[in-house]
Write a protein that holds these residues in place. Sequence first.
Motif, mmCIF file in Angstrom:
data_model
loop_
_atom_site.group_PDB
_atom_site.id
_atom_site.type_symbol
_atom_site.label_atom_id
_atom_site.label_comp_id
_atom_site.label_asym_id
_atom_site.label_seq_id
_atom_site.Cartn_x
_atom_site.Cartn_y
_atom_site.Cartn_z
ATOM 1 N N ASN A 1 -59.346 9.310 -22.819
ATOM 2 C CA ASN A 1 -60.762 9.120 -22.521
ATOM 3 C C ASN A 1 -60.906 8.331 -21.216
ATOM 4 O O ASN A 1 -59.903 7.951 -20.602
ATOM 5 C CB ASN A 1 -61.480 8.418 -23.686
ATOM 6 N N TYR A 2 -62.140 8.066 -20.821
ATOM 7 C CA TYR A 2 -62.374 7.405 -19.531
ATOM 8 C C TYR A 2 -61.689 6.040 -19.462
ATOM 9 O O TYR A 2 -61.037 5.711 -18.470
ATOM 10 C CB TYR A 2 -63.877 7.248 -19.292
ATOM 11 N N THR A 3 -61.822 5.249 -20.518
ATOM 12 C CA THR A 3 -61.249 3.904 -20.526
ATOM 13 C C THR A 3 -59.724 3.946 -20.424
ATOM 14 O O THR A 3 -59.118 3.146 -19.698
ATOM 15 C CB THR A 3 -61.663 3.159 -21.802
ATOM 16 N N TYR B 1 -59.771 15.719 -15.530
ATOM 17 C CA TYR B 1 -59.439 14.604 -16.415
ATOM 18 C C TYR B 1 -59.870 14.851 -17.858
ATOM 19 O O TYR B 1 -60.811 15.590 -18.132
ATOM 20 C CB TYR B 1 -60.049 13.308 -15.885
ATOM 21 N N TYR C 1 -61.490 13.189 -20.111
ATOM 22 C CA TYR C 1 -62.804 12.860 -20.649
ATOM 23 C C TYR C 1 -63.836 13.958 -20.403
ATOM 24 O O TYR C 1 -64.976 13.861 -20.868
ATOM 25 C CB TYR C 1 -63.318 11.515 -20.119
ATOM 26 N N CYS C 2 -63.428 15.032 -19.677
ATOM 27 C CA CYS C 2 -64.315 16.195 -19.504
ATOM 28 C C CYS C 2 -63.547 17.479 -19.825
ATOM 29 O O CYS C 2 -63.252 17.743 -20.972
ATOM 30 C CB CYS C 2 -64.893 16.219 -18.092
#
Length: 402
Positions: free
Chosen positions: A181-183, A324, A326-327
Amino acid sequence: MKMERVRLIDSLRGLSLFGILLANMLIFQYGMWGKDEISYFSLSDLDTGAYKFIKIVVEGSFMPIFTFLFGYSLIKLVESLRKKEVKARWHLVRRFILLIIFGTLHGTYLWEGDILAFYGFMGFFLFLFINRKKKTLIIWGIILLLLTSAMGYGVVEETNEEVKELSSYIVKTNDVYTNGNYTEIMDHRNNESPLFFDDEFFLLFVMILAPFMTAPLFLFGMAAAKGKLFTRPSLEQKWYKIGVVLLPIGLALKASSILLHENDWSAILLNVGAQFLSLGYISLFALLFVSYSNSNVFHGFESVGKLSLTNYIMQSVICTTIFYGYCLGLFGNLGMLNSIILGLVIFVLQCVCSSLYLKKFQRGPLEVILRMGTNFSWNGAVKKRKKRSKKSKKIEMENTLV
């Protein structure tokens, strides 16, 4: 005459952003370290050919164009500020600080391939050369190009520990960027790196050497601005034709470095070849501009170039969204040829969107912020002095020290 000069410079800036996007596709899809260790990814013969094409024709030869234009624009900005009798030094300091802030935010929260922060720091280094004559800038550029290229002689053997650490890092990056995920991706980008990149002495060496390694194209751009190059394209064709000769030389040097087995001369050939190819691209583009400046293609390059800061950041936003976890999570899976096609599509869309945007606005949103900070005014305009006084004479003396 003035408009023609601006159009050519903006068009060249658009060209550089196109090449930078194609080169960055390697990083977006394979990571900062994985792009040079492509054996970790299973490429088809077609993708392998596309990979070598990008390494030879694109990577390392379009960023120097942007570098050249940074030096060129720096001198033009200083000349403009001095005509308005303002302190050029503080305008530049604010501009460089803003670039560092933009770059830090970009690199921390979005993508590790940022160049803005480095350009901001490099601006302070270039203070040393702003008042130098054109000939002096060219001489220093050539000296630094030769010296830094010579430093690349020899092959540095990696230790078994370094090879193992790099391999582990690339594998983890592939997993995190594909599924994280983004984090998780941001944490990996900011807090993890190969073993040798954690070495304080290595980082110090890179920080000291980097300005000198990249300085030649900055200095050549500054010299071009002082020599009024690109102000009369139709009358400068003979210089462009001479510069085009560097194209085959640059391609031959880069190809020999990349395609042949690594040897003591590889780094030198690659560095010199990349610089020559950059100057060759600039010359060829300028030569074509003379005949086709009113075509839709050149208008597209020009529009992207006018919004270069905004478009550069948008390229990161678009590509991290595609690659990435998260998408869409296509990291390492799209293929090299498909990523080139994707890069073409993205840039065409940027040309169209930039052209439409400029019909209503003069500057991009990030360009507005940069201009406001540089000129320290809400409307972005330079604060002019109403009359010449002793202060203006003092400012002129200070400007000579910039």
